[in-house]
Every structure is written in C-alpha cells, then in structure tokens.
Write a protein that holds these residues in place. Structure first.
Motif, PDB file in Angstrom:
ATOM      1  N   LEU A  43      64.146  -7.526 -38.958  1.00 57.16           N
ATOM      2  CA  LEU A  43      64.920  -8.728 -38.730  1.00 57.16           C
ATOM      3  C   LEU A  43      65.953  -8.625 -37.491  1.00 57.16           C
ATOM      4  CD1 LEU A  43      65.093  -9.659 -42.328  1.00 57.16           C
ATOM      5  CD2 LEU A  43      63.411 -10.003 -40.863  1.00 57.16           C
ATOM      6  N   PRO A  44      66.688  -9.551 -37.000  1.00 56.47           N
ATOM      7  CA  PRO A  44      67.535  -9.265 -36.073  1.00 56.47           C
ATOM      8  C   PRO A  44      68.576  -8.179 -36.027  1.00 56.47           C
ATOM      9  CG  PRO A  44      67.249 -11.606 -36.247  1.00 56.47           C
ATOM     10  CD  PRO A  44      66.528 -11.040 -37.437  1.00 56.47           C
ATOM     11  N   LEU A  45      69.247  -8.209 -37.195  1.00 50.98           N
ATOM     12  CA  LEU A  45      70.303  -6.997 -37.258  1.00 50.98           C
ATOM     13  C   LEU A  45      69.712  -5.701 -37.117  1.00 50.98           C
ATOM     14  CD1 LEU A  45      73.434  -7.074 -37.726  1.00 50.98           C
ATOM     15  CD2 LEU A  45      72.910  -6.173 -40.007  1.00 50.98           C
ATOM     16  N   GLY A  46      68.638  -5.415 -37.804  1.00 52.38           N
ATOM     17  CA  GLY A  46      68.069  -4.208 -37.934  1.00 52.38           C
ATOM     18  C   GLY A  46      67.252  -3.742 -36.481  1.00 52.38           C
ATOM     19  N   PHE A  47      66.753  -5.073 -35.912  1.00 54.67           N
ATOM     20  CA  PHE A  47      66.270  -4.913 -34.732  1.00 54.67           C
ATOM     21  C   PHE A  47      67.197  -4.225 -33.676  1.00 54.67           C
ATOM     22  CE2 PHE A  47      64.745  -6.764 -30.371  1.00 54.67           C
ATOM     23  CZ  PHE A  47      63.564  -5.793 -30.414  1.00 54.67           C
ATOM     24  N   ARG A  48      68.397  -4.717 -33.554  1.00 57.44           N
ATOM     25  CA  ARG A  48      69.399  -4.209 -32.552  1.00 57.44           C
ATOM     26  C   ARG A  48      69.573  -2.758 -33.059  1.00 57.44           C
ATOM     27  NH1 ARG A  48      72.514  -8.042 -29.909  1.00 57.44           N
ATOM     28  NH2 ARG A  48      74.221  -6.445 -29.627  1.00 57.44           N
ATOM     29  N   VAL A  49      69.735  -2.376 -34.212  1.00 54.62           N
ATOM     30  CA  VAL A  49      69.834  -0.838 -34.407  1.00 54.62           C
ATOM     31  C   VAL A  49      68.869  -0.154 -33.870  1.00 54.62           C
ATOM     32  CG1 VAL A  49      70.090   0.881 -36.296  1.00 54.62           C
ATOM     33  CG2 VAL A  49      71.471  -1.353 -36.312  1.00 54.62           C
ATOM     34  N   LEU A  50      67.761  -0.536 -34.214  1.00 51.48           N
ATOM     35  CA  LEU A  50      66.402   0.070 -33.752  1.00 51.48           C
ATOM     36  C   LEU A  50      66.539   0.335 -32.229  1.00 51.48           C
ATOM     37  CD1 LEU A  50      63.740   1.083 -35.032  1.00 51.48           C
ATOM     38  CD2 LEU A  50      62.736  -0.942 -34.364  1.00 51.48           C
ATOM     39  N   LYS A  51      66.785  -0.635 -31.467  1.00 53.27           N
ATOM     40  CA  LYS A  51      66.974  -0.681 -30.048  1.00 53.27           C
ATOM     41  C   LYS A  51      67.857   0.439 -29.445  1.00 53.27           C
ATOM     42  CE  LYS A  51      63.399  -3.044 -28.838  1.00 53.27           C
ATOM     43  NZ  LYS A  51      62.457  -2.532 -28.091  1.00 53.27           N
ATOM     44  N   LYS A  52      69.198   0.366 -30.359  1.00 50.43           N
ATOM     45  CA  LYS A  52      70.069   1.145 -29.757  1.00 50.43           C
ATOM     46  C   LYS A  52      69.607   2.531 -30.021  1.00 50.43           C
ATOM     47  CE  LYS A  52      73.902  -1.954 -29.703  1.00 50.43           C
ATOM     48  NZ  LYS A  52      75.537  -1.885 -29.962  1.00 50.43           N
ATOM     49  N   ILE A  53      68.825   2.902 -31.002  1.00 46.83           N
ATOM     50  CA  ILE A  53      68.578   4.270 -31.456  1.00 46.83           C
ATOM     51  C   ILE A  53      67.538   4.584 -30.332  1.00 46.83           C
ATOM     52  CG2 ILE A  53      67.338   5.814 -32.751  1.00 46.83           C
ATOM     53  CD1 ILE A  53      68.429   4.137 -35.184  1.00 46.83           C
ATOM     54  N   GLU A  54      66.624   3.771 -30.072  1.00 47.07           N
ATOM     55  CA  GLU A  54      65.620   3.937 -29.012  1.00 47.07           C
ATOM     56  C   GLU A  54      66.282   4.341 -27.677  1.00 47.07           C
ATOM     57  OE1 GLU A  54      62.573   0.688 -28.921  1.00 47.07           O
ATOM     58  OE2 GLU A  54      62.190   1.141 -26.825  1.00 47.07           O
ATOM     59  N   GLN A  55      67.083   3.612 -27.257  1.00 45.73           N
ATOM     60  CA  GLN A  55      67.672   3.626 -26.060  1.00 45.73           C
ATOM     61  C   GLN A  55      68.387   5.131 -25.819  1.00 45.73           C
ATOM     62  OE1 GLN A  55      67.093   1.981 -23.293  1.00 45.73           O
ATOM     63  NE2 GLN A  55      68.708   3.090 -22.200  1.00 45.73           N
ATOM     64  N   ILE A  56      69.099   5.396 -26.667  1.00 48.93           N
ATOM     65  CA  ILE A  56      69.706   6.699 -26.968  1.00 48.93           C
ATOM     66  C   ILE A  56      68.683   7.986 -26.495  1.00 48.93           C
ATOM     67  CG2 ILE A  56      70.997   8.682 -28.293  1.00 48.93           C
ATOM     68  CD1 ILE A  56      72.715   6.332 -29.283  1.00 48.93           C
ATOM     69  N   VAL A  57      67.364   7.859 -27.379  1.00 41.77           N
ATOM     70  CA  VAL A  57      66.662   8.682 -27.340  1.00 41.77           C
ATOM     71  C   VAL A  57      65.890   8.733 -25.884  1.00 41.77           C
ATOM     72  CG1 VAL A  57      64.021   9.228 -28.016  1.00 41.77           C
ATOM     73  CG2 VAL A  57      65.748   8.642 -29.542  1.00 41.77           C
ATOM     74  N   MET A 341      79.603   3.774 -33.911  1.00 38.53           N
ATOM     75  CA  MET A 341      79.691   2.946 -32.634  1.00 38.53           C
ATOM     76  C   MET A 341      78.416   2.774 -31.827  1.00 38.53           C
ATOM     77  SD  MET A 341      81.841   0.585 -31.957  1.00 38.53           S
ATOM     78  CE  MET A 341      83.571   0.996 -32.419  1.00 38.53           C
ATOM     79  N   ALA A 342      78.088   4.039 -31.658  1.00 39.70           N
ATOM     80  CA  ALA A 342      76.720   4.032 -30.711  1.00 39.70           C
ATOM     81  C   ALA A 342      75.460   3.379 -31.336  1.00 39.70           C
ATOM     82  CB  ALA A 342      76.720   5.569 -30.251  1.00 39.70           C
ATOM     83  N   VAL A 343      75.557   3.280 -32.508  1.00 37.77           N
ATOM     84  CA  VAL A 343      74.068   2.770 -32.902  1.00 37.77           C
ATOM     85  C   VAL A 343      74.327   1.296 -33.908  1.00 37.77           C
ATOM     86  CG1 VAL A 343      72.847   4.605 -32.854  1.00 37.77           C
ATOM     87  CG2 VAL A 343      74.115   4.328 -34.968  1.00 37.77           C
ATOM     88  N   ALA A 344      75.600   1.154 -34.066  1.00 37.60           N
ATOM     89  CA  ALA A 344      76.042  -0.231 -34.796  1.00 37.60           C
ATOM     90  C   ALA A 344      75.382  -1.497 -33.847  1.00 37.60           C
ATOM     91  CB  ALA A 344      77.566  -0.298 -34.723  1.00 37.60           C
ATOM     92  N   PRO A 345      74.929  -2.354 -35.115  1.00 37.54           N
ATOM     93  CA  PRO A 345      74.178  -3.500 -34.295  1.00 37.54           C
ATOM     94  C   PRO A 345      75.123  -4.340 -33.480  1.00 37.54           C
ATOM     95  CG  PRO A 345      74.519  -3.655 -36.555  1.00 37.54           C
ATOM     96  CD  PRO A 345      74.759  -2.125 -36.405  1.00 37.54           C
ATOM     97  N   TYR A 346      76.382  -4.340 -33.922  1.00 41.11           N
ATOM     98  CA  TYR A 346      77.418  -5.042 -33.209  1.00 41.11           C
ATOM     99  C   TYR A 346      78.756  -4.353 -33.267  1.00 41.11           C
ATOM    100  CZ  TYR A 346      74.877  -9.219 -32.517  1.00 41.11           C
ATOM    101  OH  TYR A 346      73.721 -10.195 -32.366  1.00 41.11           O
ATOM    102  N   HIS A 347      79.578  -4.148 -32.226  1.00 44.31           N
ATOM    103  CA  HIS A 347      80.917  -3.398 -32.544  1.00 44.31           C
ATOM    104  C   HIS A 347      81.810  -3.744 -33.406  1.00 44.31           C
ATOM    105  CE1 HIS A 347      79.531  -2.419 -27.920  1.00 44.31           C
ATOM    106  NE2 HIS A 347      78.785  -1.417 -28.783  1.00 44.31           N
ATOM    107  N   VAL A 348      81.872  -5.113 -33.450  1.00 46.01           N
ATOM    108  CA  VAL A 348      83.018  -5.889 -33.891  1.00 46.01           C
ATOM    109  C   VAL A 348      82.599  -7.213 -34.800  1.00 46.01           C
ATOM    110  CG1 VAL A 348      85.354  -6.893 -33.685  1.00 46.01           C
ATOM    111  CG2 VAL A 348      84.532  -4.981 -32.385  1.00 46.01           C
TER     112      VAL A 348
END
Length: 448
Positions: A43-57, A341-348
């Motif tokens: 879902l949208p929130l989980g997807f953002r986390v997944l994308k951030k992890i993916e981008q760091i990798v 912070m680096a993988v948070a779905p939103y910062h704030v």
RNA sequence: CGGGGCGUAGCGCAGUCUGGUAGCGCAUCUGGUUUGGGACCAGAGGGUCGCAAGUUCGAAUCUUGCCGCCCCGACCA
C-alpha cells in the motif's frame, strides 16, 4: 501529502495471524495487505519505504561499480535444464505452462539467465571483469510462508552477478560487494555483521551472510562486540583499490549463526566482556561459486593464450522487501514503528489538532508549504479526527518527527515537535519551526 | 510434506455440540453535544454464514467433496 487524500487504512486492532512485531505493524500501519499466503500488496505507505530501501541499495551498488539491468520474472524451463536445476530445484519453484504447453517458471533467482545473457555478449578475457545487477521480484514457493514480508513467497530482491577470468580477480569483485553491503545496511541505520556462511559442496571461504541484530530476529547469533563497533567504510573508499584489508578487518573476529556456532571456539577466541549472544535477521548473502553455471552452460571466454575457459562467477543478494520488515524489527516500540530518516516513508508528520479552525489551518498550510519547499517530505494530517486518534496514528506509522499545531501551542506562539526515536518533545517558536525541522532532517539524511 | 486449527458484516469474535432463516464490540453513515493521547447521546446502513452437492418440511448448525488461511515441526533471502 495530505492525509485526507492519502490511502492509509490503519487498523486499530491487531490482526489475528500476525505473529511478530514487523508483520503486525505493517498491517496495522496500512503498509501492506495480504493477498494470499506469503503474497502482499504494498500500500502507499509501505511502497514508499520499499522504494527508499531499493534506492539506497541501488546507489551503493552503483558506487561499487556494479551495472544495473532488469531481467524478467518469467523464465523458460529450457534455460534451467541447461544447468540441471530444473529438476533439482524441486517444489520451491513455481512452474507454469503457457498456451502452447511450453514449460515456464516464475524465477526464484537468475543465475541461469544472467549466464545466458553474459555468454551471448562476451568472448574474451579482455571484456572481464563484469559486475551486473538487477532488482526484481522473485517467487519461491515456500512450504510455509510466515512473518509477513520477512518470509513471503513473492519478494523483492537485488541480485548482483560477477564474472571474472580467475579466482583472484573474482575475489576483488567479492570484496567490492562485501564493502558495498557494509555501507548499504549502515545507511539504513542497521548494524549488519558479516558471518561466514556454509559454502556447501563448493567450499572455500568466499561466502558470507549479512545479519542485522534485532531482538526478535529469526535465529541466534554469536559475535565479538568489536565487530559491532567497527566503523563503516566511508563513501570515498576506492572500490578499484585493494579492499582486502577492510574485508580482513571485518572477518577478523568471531561471528557465527547458530548453525555454524562453536561454543568452545567462541569462549576461546572472544574475551568474556566482548561476547555478544543476540538474535539476528539475514538480509544479505554473498557467494562465490566459480564455474558451477558457466561450465554446464558454456559461458566460456578466450584466455590470453587463446584457449577457452569457463568464467568464474559469484552472486550477491539483498532481500529488499525483507529489509522493510527487518528495519521495523530493529526499530519499534509498543506504539509502532520508529523509522530511521533514510528509509522513513515521510520525514515529518504535520498534525493539525483542530482541522477546520481558521488559525491552525492557516498555520499548517504555511508550514506544509515551506517544509515541502525546503525538500522535506511531509505527511500532513488535515483530517477531522480527534487529537488522541491523530497522536496514536502518527506514533504507529512512526515518522521520525511530528510537528503538532494546536490551540494550546498557538497561545504561546509555538509548535510542539516530537522526535519519534526517543519521544523527546520541545516547543519551538512558530517562525522557527520550518527551518529547525528542515535542518534536523537534512542532518539526519547526511551520510559519509 | 507430517501434525493441529480456523473460515459468520471492513476488523476482532459469539452462535455450530442439541437444525427453526443471524448476533455482539469496534469501524462506517446521519443529527446533536464535544475537542491535547483512540469521546458521548440518539438513529441508520452493511452478511448468498468460504464454495458445491447431499440429508431434512426447514441447514451457519448434520454428511461428503473441494477451496482458502493460520499455527507447530522439517526447509529457506
């Protein structure tokens, strides 16, 4: 993002079949939804986390010199017959038949395919070494999927493949991935410890599992405290230089999962005050396997003497979707997630305690705009929910900072800022909040 | 794959033993009162009881088959 427009189906009650913290919280926080045994929609929130992890990798793979590509999820059985694994792989492989009765499969991994791709384009030792990777969904028909995305049947994985002319050169690629992994997990706020893994029939010392420490980890691990405290290699490290000293440093102390653990050696090699017995989660695995696929699949290159020799290969995996769960296991409390912070779905999370009130609405809109303009990712709770529900929901989804705007603070001309990691709260003057938060976020995102 | 369990409203559950046409809490909707840590009052909507066949005057309930999901073990990123 305005919460009123978002899709965030949080659950007040804990779903019955969620056994571990990360599974429970991902369901409750509206990050994932189960669509079948071991199969999840993001879902949208989980997807953002997944994308951030993916981008760091991705960034750390690129930094290490690996080259990104994308292979399909569906493969032909024929390819796997070449390596002999079509029959050997067993029931974990999801087999499919197409309309022409051709045998297909949903890839559990891509060694065969990358070998086929490689051999089609490389003929000479002069084209080596190569380091190729992709980030793609895999399917393994686990007998018993469990623990949410930690052990799903469908999962997102980064897999890199190395091709070298000889074992010495292969070791250099192996070391690149070793160092890249140390950096990758550190950027997510995790302590990942490389541990010698069972190399099976191939032998050798070139296989390591990367284990993150979390109280609720799947397996027991034992290691030397000095490993946990060792500084991560900086981003300016030369991936074309000699990385062996770094690898040696990180493999110089005792570290073992329970399968490989030896109590006597542990007691002998590690001073009592340095002994750590903890729980761990495997998030990466690097493995040199030589000519296991290149030989049967005829991935040969001409050597300097003109003779064809099979290439030396290795593969290097990171469980991207699994990491989403792993990070929660490492960072949560009873109220919910505590995202680094680096993988948070939103910062704030910006909380308007009295949506509909002229003053708070106006202030929140201004803050939302200025934070967004400063590059801060804001989830703005502009809903009419009651304060208690808003606080509980913010704690659950675990954004690193909460900025609360309510009538009480406005009287003092202040916003209340809460840091989720340790619960610290402070009142900050309204005209300073945006700058203060933007600086804190920027600071937390900095890495070296 | 062995052993066990569950499928009833969006979520959590009762009802099944002993057949009589479905209920509770939360959530949702409407109105009102509230408003800084998951409010209160009044009213409302929502379920082919996993699917199919059978027994029966009548099946959520009994029988058979199928499907799905979960837990323990062996296996795994």
């Amino acid at each position: 993002m305005r919460l009123s427009r978002y899709y965030l189906p949080v659950l007040r009650e804990t779903p019955a079949d969620a056994q571990i913290a990360s599974h429970r919280m991902m369901l409750r926080a509206g990050m994932i939804r189960q669509e079948g045994a071991g199969i999840y929609a993001w879902l949208p929130l989980g997807f953002r986390v997944l994308k951030k992890i993916e981008q760091i990798v991705r960034e750390e793979q690129d930094r290490a010199g690996a080259v990104e590509m994308l292979m399909p999820t569906i493969q032909q059985a024929e390819l796997w017959r070449e390596s002999g694994r079509y029959d050997a792989y067993g029931k974990e492989m999801l087999r499919i038949v197409d309309r022409h009765d051709r045998e297909m499969l949903f890839g559990p991994t891509n060694e065969e395919m990358i070998t086929e791709i490689f051999r089609a384009g490389v003929r000479s030792y002069k084209d080596l070494p190569k380091l190729l990777y992709h980030i793609q969904w895999k399917f393994r028909d686990e007998v018993r999927p469990r623990f949410g995305v930690m052990r799903g049947r469908e999962f997102l994985m980064k897999d890199t493949y190395s091709f070298d002319i000889d074992e010495e050169s292969a070791r250099a690629n192996y070391n690149r991935m070793f160092v890249a992994y140390l950096r990758t997990f550190a950027r997510m706020g995790l302590k990942a410890i490389p541990m010698r893994a069972d190399t099976g029939p191939i032998g050798g010392d070139l296989s390591h599992e990367f284990i993150i420490l979390a109280d609720t980890g799947e397996s027991a691990v034992f290691c030397d405290k000095r490993l946990v405290e060792m500084p991560t290699p900086k981003k300016d490290i030369d991936f074309d230089g000699d990385l062996q000293p770094v690898v040696d440093q990180f493999t110089s102390h005792y570290a073992a999962t329970d399968e490989m653990h030896d109590d006597t050696a542990f007691a002998k090699d590690v001073a009592e005050e340095n002994r750590i017995a903890a729980r761990g989660i495997e998030v990466g695995h690097i493995f040199f396997f030589g000519t296991k696929y290149s030989e049967p699949m005829k991935a040969y290159v001409a050597g300097p003497d003109g003779k064809d020799i099979p290439v030396q290969m290795g593969s290097y995996g990171v469980g991207v979707s699994r990491l989403a769960g792993g990070i929660i296991e490492a960072f949560h409390d009873d109220d919910g997630c505590k995202w680094p912070m680096a993988v948070a779905p939103y910062h704030v999370g910006l909380v308007n305690l009295k949506a509909g009130d002229e003053k708070t609405d106006k202030l929140c809109e201004e803050l939302y705009r200025s934070l967004t303009a400063a590059g801060v990712e804001v989830l703005y709770d502009d809903t009419a929910s009651r304060p208690g529900e808003k606080f509980a929901r913010m704690d659950l989804i675990g954004l690193p900072y909460q900025v609360v705007i309510g009538p009480r603070g406005l009287e003092n001309g202040a916003a209340e800022v809460k840091r989720r990691s340790d619960g610290a709260r402070e009142e900050i003057a309204l005209d300073k909040v945006a700058d203060h938060i933007a600086a804190a976020v920027k600071d937390a995102l900095r890495y070296d």
